[in-house]
Design a protein around this motif. Structure first.
Motif, PDB file in Angstrom:
ATOM      1  N   SER A  65       0.822  -1.216   0.000  1.00  0.00           N
ATOM      2  CA  SER A  65       0.000   0.000   0.000  1.00  0.00           C
ATOM      3  C   SER A  65       0.854   1.263   0.000  1.00  0.00           C
ATOM      4  O   SER A  65       0.381   2.328  -0.380  1.00  0.00           O
ATOM      5  CB  SER A  65      -0.951   0.013   1.198  1.00  0.00           C
ATOM      6  OG  SER A  65      -0.238   0.285   2.394  1.00  0.00           O
ATOM      7  N   GLN A  67       3.667   1.598  -1.764  1.00  0.00           N
ATOM      8  CA  GLN A  67       4.340   1.767  -3.055  1.00  0.00           C
ATOM      9  C   GLN A  67       3.548   2.734  -3.924  1.00  0.00           C
ATOM     10  O   GLN A  67       2.309   2.718  -3.922  1.00  0.00           O
ATOM     11  CB  GLN A  67       4.482   0.426  -3.778  1.00  0.00           C
ATOM     12  CG  GLN A  67       5.436  -0.511  -3.099  1.00  0.00           C
ATOM     13  CD  GLN A  67       5.559  -1.832  -3.862  1.00  0.00           C
ATOM     14  OE1 GLN A  67       4.840  -2.093  -4.810  1.00  0.00           O
ATOM     15  NE2 GLN A  67       6.482  -2.647  -3.424  1.00  0.00           N
ATOM     16  N   PRO A  68       4.247   3.583  -4.658  1.00  0.00           N
ATOM     17  CA  PRO A  68       3.530   4.517  -5.542  1.00  0.00           C
ATOM     18  C   PRO A  68       2.766   3.763  -6.622  1.00  0.00           C
ATOM     19  O   PRO A  68       3.258   2.785  -7.178  1.00  0.00           O
ATOM     20  CB  PRO A  68       4.644   5.381  -6.147  1.00  0.00           C
ATOM     21  CG  PRO A  68       5.911   4.650  -5.889  1.00  0.00           C
ATOM     22  CD  PRO A  68       5.684   3.719  -4.744  1.00  0.00           C
ATOM     23  N   GLN A  69       1.557   4.213  -6.886  1.00  0.00           N
ATOM     24  CA  GLN A  69       0.719   3.601  -7.903  1.00  0.00           C
ATOM     25  C   GLN A  69       1.025   4.229  -9.256  1.00  0.00           C
ATOM     26  O   GLN A  69       1.212   5.434  -9.355  1.00  0.00           O
ATOM     27  CB  GLN A  69      -0.768   3.805  -7.568  1.00  0.00           C
ATOM     28  CG  GLN A  69      -1.176   3.194  -6.252  1.00  0.00           C
ATOM     29  CD  GLN A  69      -0.989   1.688  -6.238  1.00  0.00           C
ATOM     30  OE1 GLN A  69      -1.311   1.021  -7.197  1.00  0.00           O
ATOM     31  NE2 GLN A  69      -0.441   1.170  -5.157  1.00  0.00           N
ATOM     32  N   PRO A  70       1.086   3.420 -10.315  1.00  0.00           N
ATOM     33  CA  PRO A  70       1.365   3.985 -11.649  1.00  0.00           C
ATOM     34  C   PRO A  70       0.222   4.893 -12.087  1.00  0.00           C
ATOM     35  O   PRO A  70      -0.946   4.610 -11.847  1.00  0.00           O
ATOM     36  CB  PRO A  70       1.467   2.752 -12.548  1.00  0.00           C
ATOM     37  CG  PRO A  70       0.765   1.670 -11.817  1.00  0.00           C
ATOM     38  CD  PRO A  70       0.867   1.991 -10.354  1.00  0.00           C
ATOM     39  N   GLN A  71       0.601   6.002 -12.702  1.00  0.00           N
ATOM     40  CA  GLN A  71      -0.390   6.957 -13.190  1.00  0.00           C
ATOM     41  C   GLN A  71      -0.749   6.615 -14.631  1.00  0.00           C
ATOM     42  O   GLN A  71       0.116   6.344 -15.449  1.00  0.00           O
ATOM     43  CB  GLN A  71       0.178   8.387 -13.114  1.00  0.00           C
ATOM     44  CG  GLN A  71       0.502   8.835 -11.704  1.00  0.00           C
ATOM     45  CD  GLN A  71      -0.736   8.902 -10.834  1.00  0.00           C
ATOM     46  OE1 GLN A  71      -1.791   9.350 -11.278  1.00  0.00           O
ATOM     47  NE2 GLN A  71      -0.616   8.461  -9.605  1.00  0.00           N
TER      48      GLN A  71
END
Length: 83
Positions: A65, A67-71
């Motif tokens: 949770s 970790q950066p989420q891909p845009q």
């Protein structure tokens, strides 16, 4: 004093044996040693392993949770380009 167990404690195995970098199964969160010795463990030891597995699963969920989420590109994500 240990509580008497009336039923055998089932293995948490999900039949997908794949380990992560730390050596824990990615589906049941047991170590290799815990998986191999499961049948010889006492009920108390099995309960301890299950408690550890729950902690490992919670830690993995937390780390994922964070970790950066891909845009998504707003121009291409609104169209279905799969014909």
């Amino acid at each position: 004093m240990d509580q008497i167990e009336f039923f055998d404690i089932p293995s948490p195995c999900k039949r997908v044996c794949e380990t992560d970098k730390q050596g824990y199964c990615i589906t049941c969160y047991r170590s290799r040693d815990e998986r191999f010795k499961w049948l010889t463990l006492s009920d108390s030891q099995k309960q301890d392993v299950l408690r550890l597995c729950k902690q490992r699963a919670a830690r993995r969920r937390y780390l994922l949770s964070q970790q950066p989420q891909p845009q998504l590109d707003p121009l291409t994500s609104q169209f279905d380009l799969n014909f």
